[in-house]
Design a protein around this motif. Structure first.
Motif, PDB file in Angstrom:
ATOM      1  N   GLU A  74       0.748  -1.015  -0.398  1.00 18.33           N
ATOM      2  CA  GLU A  74       0.117   0.314  -0.427  1.00 18.33           C
ATOM      3  C   GLU A  74       0.950   1.415  -0.281  1.00 18.33           C
ATOM      4  N   LYS A  75       2.207   1.657   0.464  1.00 19.89           N
ATOM      5  CA  LYS A  75       2.621   2.059   0.796  1.00 19.89           C
ATOM      6  C   LYS A  75       3.643   2.657  -0.503  1.00 19.89           C
ATOM      7  N   SER A  76       3.964   1.809  -1.167  1.00 17.55           N
ATOM      8  CA  SER A  76       3.821   1.769  -2.678  1.00 17.55           C
ATOM      9  C   SER A  76       3.451   2.238  -4.106  1.00 17.55           C
ATOM     10  N   VAL A  77       2.387   1.607  -4.039  1.00 15.71           N
ATOM     11  CA  VAL A  77       1.136   2.012  -4.631  1.00 15.71           C
ATOM     12  C   VAL A  77       0.600   3.914  -4.039  1.00 15.71           C
ATOM     13  N   GLY A  78       0.685   3.805  -2.933  1.00 15.40           N
ATOM     14  CA  GLY A  78       0.292   5.494  -2.754  1.00 15.40           C
ATOM     15  C   GLY A  78       1.149   6.396  -3.332  1.00 15.40           C
ATOM     16  N   ALA A  79       2.746   5.996  -3.094  1.00 17.77           N
ATOM     17  CA  ALA A  79       3.714   6.707  -3.534  1.00 17.77           C
ATOM     18  C   ALA A  79       3.741   6.780  -5.232  1.00 17.77           C
ATOM     19  N   GLY A  82      -0.251   8.737  -5.890  1.00 15.96           N
ATOM     20  CA  GLY A  82       0.101  10.102  -5.069  1.00 15.96           C
ATOM     21  C   GLY A  82      -0.310  10.609  -4.159  1.00 15.96           C
ATOM     22  N   GLU A  83      -0.868  10.461  -3.467  1.00 14.86           N
ATOM     23  CA  GLU A  83      -1.386   9.737  -2.299  1.00 14.86           C
ATOM     24  C   GLU A  83      -1.643   8.450  -1.461  1.00 14.86           C
ATOM     25  N   PRO A  84      -1.667   8.643  -0.075  1.00 12.72           N
ATOM     26  CA  PRO A  84      -1.962   6.720   0.102  1.00 12.72           C
ATOM     27  C   PRO A  84      -3.305   6.324   0.058  1.00 12.72           C
ATOM     28  N   ILE A  85      -3.282   4.901   0.416  1.00 11.80           N
ATOM     29  CA  ILE A  85      -4.481   4.451  -0.129  1.00 11.80           C
ATOM     30  C   ILE A  85      -4.720   3.702   0.931  1.00 11.80           C
ATOM     31  N   GLU A  86      -6.200   2.678   0.692  1.00  8.48           N
ATOM     32  CA  GLU A  86      -6.543   2.083   2.419  1.00  8.48           C
ATOM     33  C   GLU A  86      -7.290   1.159   1.868  1.00  8.48           C
ATOM     34  N   ARG A  87      -7.701   0.033   2.493  1.00  4.93           N
ATOM     35  CA  ARG A  87      -8.975  -0.908   2.062  1.00  4.93           C
ATOM     36  C   ARG A  87     -10.152   0.051   2.610  1.00  4.93           C
ATOM     37  N   PRO A  88     -10.647  -0.237   1.620  1.00  9.18           N
ATOM     38  CA  PRO A  88     -12.074   0.535   2.422  1.00  9.18           C
ATOM     39  C   PRO A  88     -13.506  -0.723   2.710  1.00  9.18           C
ATOM     40  N   ASP A  89     -14.600  -0.797   2.879  1.00 10.13           N
ATOM     41  CA  ASP A  89     -15.079  -1.913   3.888  1.00 10.13           C
ATOM     42  C   ASP A  89     -15.725  -2.167   1.808  1.00 10.13           C
ATOM     43  N   ALA A  90     -16.762  -3.779   2.587  1.00 12.08           N
ATOM     44  CA  ALA A  90     -17.544  -4.460   1.813  1.00 12.08           C
ATOM     45  C   ALA A  90     -18.499  -3.141   0.214  1.00 12.08           C
ATOM     46  N   ALA A  91     -19.406  -2.399   1.378  1.00 10.82           N
ATOM     47  CA  ALA A  91     -20.050  -1.777   0.991  1.00 10.82           C
ATOM     48  C   ALA A  91     -20.240  -0.728  -0.877  1.00 10.82           C
ATOM     49  N   PHE A  92     -18.858  -0.073   0.363  1.00 10.25           N
ATOM     50  CA  PHE A  92     -18.145   1.090  -0.964  1.00 10.25           C
ATOM     51  C   PHE A  92     -17.875   0.152  -1.880  1.00 10.25           C
ATOM     52  N   PRO A 114     -10.612   4.869 -11.943  1.00  3.65           N
ATOM     53  CA  PRO A 114      -8.399   4.445 -12.535  1.00  3.65           C
ATOM     54  C   PRO A 114      -8.038   3.139 -12.283  1.00  3.65           C
ATOM     55  N   THR A 115      -7.165   2.570 -12.937  1.00  2.98           N
ATOM     56  CA  THR A 115      -6.514   1.585 -12.749  1.00  2.98           C
ATOM     57  C   THR A 115      -4.817   1.321 -12.935  1.00  2.98           C
ATOM     58  N   TYR A 116      -4.783   0.041 -12.286  1.00  8.26           N
ATOM     59  CA  TYR A 116      -3.128   0.517 -12.644  1.00  8.26           C
ATOM     60  C   TYR A 116      -2.980  -1.257 -12.024  1.00  8.26           C
ATOM     61  N   ILE A 117      -1.624  -1.995 -13.087  1.00  9.05           N
ATOM     62  CA  ILE A 117      -1.639  -2.784 -13.238  1.00  9.05           C
ATOM     63  C   ILE A 117      -0.053  -3.471 -12.709  1.00  9.05           C
ATOM     64  N   ASP A 118      -0.180  -4.089 -12.078  1.00 11.19           N
ATOM     65  CA  ASP A 118       1.176  -4.509 -11.776  1.00 11.19           C
ATOM     66  C   ASP A 118       1.852  -5.716 -12.918  1.00 11.19           C
TER      67      ASP A 118
END
Length: 121
Positions: A74-79, A82-92, A114-118
């Protein structure tokens, strides 16, 4: 042959809108995890695509398509984003995609994300 309806039909229609021809298969066993999906398909875990929805610190959703053998840093993806990411809840996740966590395909969502691919994929 069984008629494809519901969420699977949405996935097929989305694929066809991109000019892709897909075969929808219903698996008799669970495929909610990458390991289960790989076992059911008879392929390596790394060949499975995990479709994971996250939320940025600003509240924006992002879709990460990740190799089944990798975990999201999550830290690397956030970088990269351009901003931190977090896991949302199931309803979101369900509201944005129309699919439940553990059954999110890489396309056919209710909302364009918006999609990012490994790189491993």
């Amino acid at each position: 042959m069984t008629e494809i309806t519901g969420p699977a039909a949405r996935v097929r229609a989305a694929a066809e809108s991109f000019g892709l021809s897909v075969t929808i298969r219903t698996m008799p066993e669970s495929t909610r995890t990458a390991e289960e999906a790989a076992a059911a398909c008879g392929c390596p875990v790394g060949a499975i695509v995990k479709s994971l929805v996250f939320r940025t610190a600003g509240g924006r959703p992002v879709l990460l398509l990740v190799s089944g053998s990798n975990r999201v840093d999550e830290k690397s993806v956030g970088a990269v984003i351009g901003e931190p990411i977090e896991r949302p809840d199931a309803a979101f996740v369900r509201q944005l995609t129309g699919f439940a966590i553990g059954g999110i395909p890489p396309l056919g969502h209710a909302t364009r994300l918006p999609t990012y691919i490994d790189r491993a994929l």
